[in-house]
Design a protein around this motif. Structure first.
Motif, PDB file in Angstrom:
ATOM      1  N   ALA A   7      27.802  64.908  48.866  1.00 41.36           N
ATOM      2  CA  ALA A   7      27.541  65.697  50.078  1.00 41.36           C
ATOM      3  C   ALA A   7      26.459  66.730  49.841  1.00 41.36           C
ATOM      4  O   ALA A   7      25.575  66.938  50.685  1.00 41.36           O
ATOM      5  N   LEU A   8      26.503  67.408  48.677  1.00 40.54           N
ATOM      6  CA  LEU A   8      25.487  68.410  48.379  1.00 40.54           C
ATOM      7  C   LEU A   8      24.158  67.767  48.051  1.00 40.54           C
ATOM      8  O   LEU A   8      23.109  68.347  48.295  1.00 40.54           O
ATOM      9  N   ARG A  11      20.304  64.550  51.801  1.00 43.15           N
ATOM     10  CA  ARG A  11      19.156  65.229  52.392  1.00 43.15           C
ATOM     11  C   ARG A  11      19.448  65.758  53.784  1.00 43.15           C
ATOM     12  O   ARG A  11      18.890  66.770  54.189  1.00 43.15           O
ATOM     13  N   TRP A  12      20.303  65.078  54.530  1.00 42.57           N
ATOM     14  CA  TRP A  12      20.470  65.427  55.942  1.00 42.57           C
ATOM     15  C   TRP A  12      21.198  66.731  56.171  1.00 42.57           C
ATOM     16  O   TRP A  12      20.850  67.459  57.124  1.00 42.57           O
ATOM     17  N   PRO A  13      22.217  67.127  55.405  1.00 43.79           N
ATOM     18  CA  PRO A  13      22.798  68.460  55.610  1.00 43.79           C
ATOM     19  C   PRO A  13      21.784  69.581  55.423  1.00 43.79           C
ATOM     20  O   PRO A  13      21.719  70.519  56.231  1.00 43.79           O
ATOM     21  N   ALA A  14      20.971  69.486  54.372  1.00 41.28           N
ATOM     22  CA  ALA A  14      19.948  70.510  54.141  1.00 41.28           C
ATOM     23  C   ALA A  14      18.886  70.471  55.222  1.00 41.28           C
ATOM     24  O   ALA A  14      18.408  71.509  55.689  1.00 41.28           O
ATOM     25  N   THR A  15      18.516  69.263  55.660  1.00 42.67           N
ATOM     26  CA  THR A  15      17.517  69.140  56.715  1.00 42.67           C
ATOM     27  C   THR A  15      18.016  69.740  58.026  1.00 42.67           C
ATOM     28  O   THR A  15      17.292  70.465  58.719  1.00 42.67           O
ATOM     29  N   GLY A  16      19.272  69.448  58.381  1.00 41.31           N
ATOM     30  CA  GLY A  16      19.825  69.993  59.610  1.00 41.31           C
ATOM     31  C   GLY A  16      19.903  71.512  59.586  1.00 41.31           C
ATOM     32  O   GLY A  16      19.574  72.177  60.582  1.00 41.31           O
ATOM     33  N   ALA A  17      20.320  72.083  58.459  1.00 38.61           N
ATOM     34  CA  ALA A  17      20.407  73.546  58.362  1.00 38.61           C
ATOM     35  C   ALA A  17      19.028  74.192  58.443  1.00 38.61           C
ATOM     36  O   ALA A  17      18.845  75.225  59.105  1.00 38.61           O
ATOM     37  N   ALA A 162      20.399  77.000  54.172  1.00 38.07           N
ATOM     38  CA  ALA A 162      19.523  75.826  54.073  1.00 38.07           C
ATOM     39  C   ALA A 162      18.769  75.816  52.754  1.00 38.07           C
ATOM     40  O   ALA A 162      18.593  74.753  52.134  1.00 38.07           O
ATOM     41  N   LEU A 165      21.124  74.621  50.093  1.00 39.31           N
ATOM     42  CA  LEU A 165      21.329  73.179  50.206  1.00 39.31           C
ATOM     43  C   LEU A 165      20.107  72.397  49.746  1.00 39.31           C
ATOM     44  O   LEU A 165      20.238  71.313  49.161  1.00 39.31           O
ATOM     45  N   ALA A 169      20.286  69.758  46.872  1.00 37.55           N
ATOM     46  CA  ALA A 169      19.890  68.374  47.127  1.00 37.55           C
ATOM     47  C   ALA A 169      18.800  67.926  46.179  1.00 37.55           C
ATOM     48  O   ALA A 169      18.738  66.756  45.783  1.00 37.55           O
TER      49      ALA A 169
END
Length: 248
Positions: A7-8, A11-17, A162, A165, A169
């Motif tokens: 999860a960490l 790429r998408w969690p960091a991108t969204g934040a 972000a 993250l 990432a």
């Protein structure tokens, strides 16, 4: 542990934040983040109002909304726009793998934007904590943070998350060790195999190779060759049966 790492490392969690933080900063480009008003305490009339933008613009109006001054800071606005554009391009390039330098560009751009927002937000919050009613002679001074200022304050927190993250990432990205599209896959190591056929291997559990008895010299029944055959010690080899009593 593997789920948290995946999860960490995604790429998408960091991108969204990062994109959410950028969107929260956008309103502060066109709208003021701080407002101050001076009113007559006895008559309740508004004497002056002042608006401040985070990038340096200050607008002042007087009685009945008459504009007294409007000072712009083009350099501050240009810096904010450049940092915002760099953050958008860097995050997009990193998320979509446009360039091998996408990770570095995204980290630098988001870090610059987060630093800039944290500076303005901390200055504004510190000012609001130290602000007191400086009203004198029947005047009331009131200060307040606008909606754009509140969104910018939230953007500071989101951009810090972000940035964390993005770093996680970059370090834990599961795909950073995978070969690229044009890379040649490395063959996996396989145990060495014996090129010889299974039937010709020797020394296996003490067994003789298959067909070894067929490799001996064939027995000849020719009388001429049989009579001429001698052993290694010079003793003539007996001839064929039935010819032992024949005289020479």
């Amino acid at each position: 542990m593997g789920t948290v790492r995946h999860a960490l490392g995604g790429r998408w969690p960091a991108t969204g934040a990062a994109l959410l933080g950028i969107l929260l900063v956008v309103p502060s480009v066109a709208s003021p983040t701080w407002e101050m008003s001076v009113a007559d305490r006895e008559h309740g009339s508004l004497l002056s109002r002042q608006w401040e933008w985070s990038w340096g613009r200050v607008r002042l109006t007087g009685l009945e909304g008459v504009e007294l001054s409007d000072q712009w800071n083009p350099v501050g606005l240009a810096v904010l726009l450049v940092v915002l554009a760099a953050a958008v391009v860097g995050v997009a390039a990193w998320a979509l793998r446009f360039s091998p330098w996408g990770q570095a560009v995204a980290l630098v751009a988001v870090g610059l934007l987060a630093g800039r927002v944290l500076t303005t937000v901390s200055a504004r919050l510190g000012r609001s904590l130290n602000e007191v009613d400086r009203g004198a002679a029947g005047l009331t001074v009131q200060t307040d943070m606008t909606s754009a200022g509140s969104l910018e304050s939230a953007a500071a927190v989101v951009l810090v998350v972000a940035l964390v993250l993005l770093v996680a990432a970059t370090v834990l990205d599961p795909g950073r060790t995978r070969p690229g599209p044009g890379a040649t896959p490395v063959p996996s190591a396989t145990p060495a195999t014996d090129p010889a056929p299974a039937g010709t291997r020797s020394g296996v559990a003490g067994l003789r190779p298959v067909g070894e008895h067929l490799t001996a010299s064939p027995v000849s029944f020719d009388e001429t060759r049989a009579g001429a055959a001698h052993s290694t010690d010079g003793t003539p080899t007996p001839g064929p049966p039935g010819r032992t009593g024949e005289r020479s």
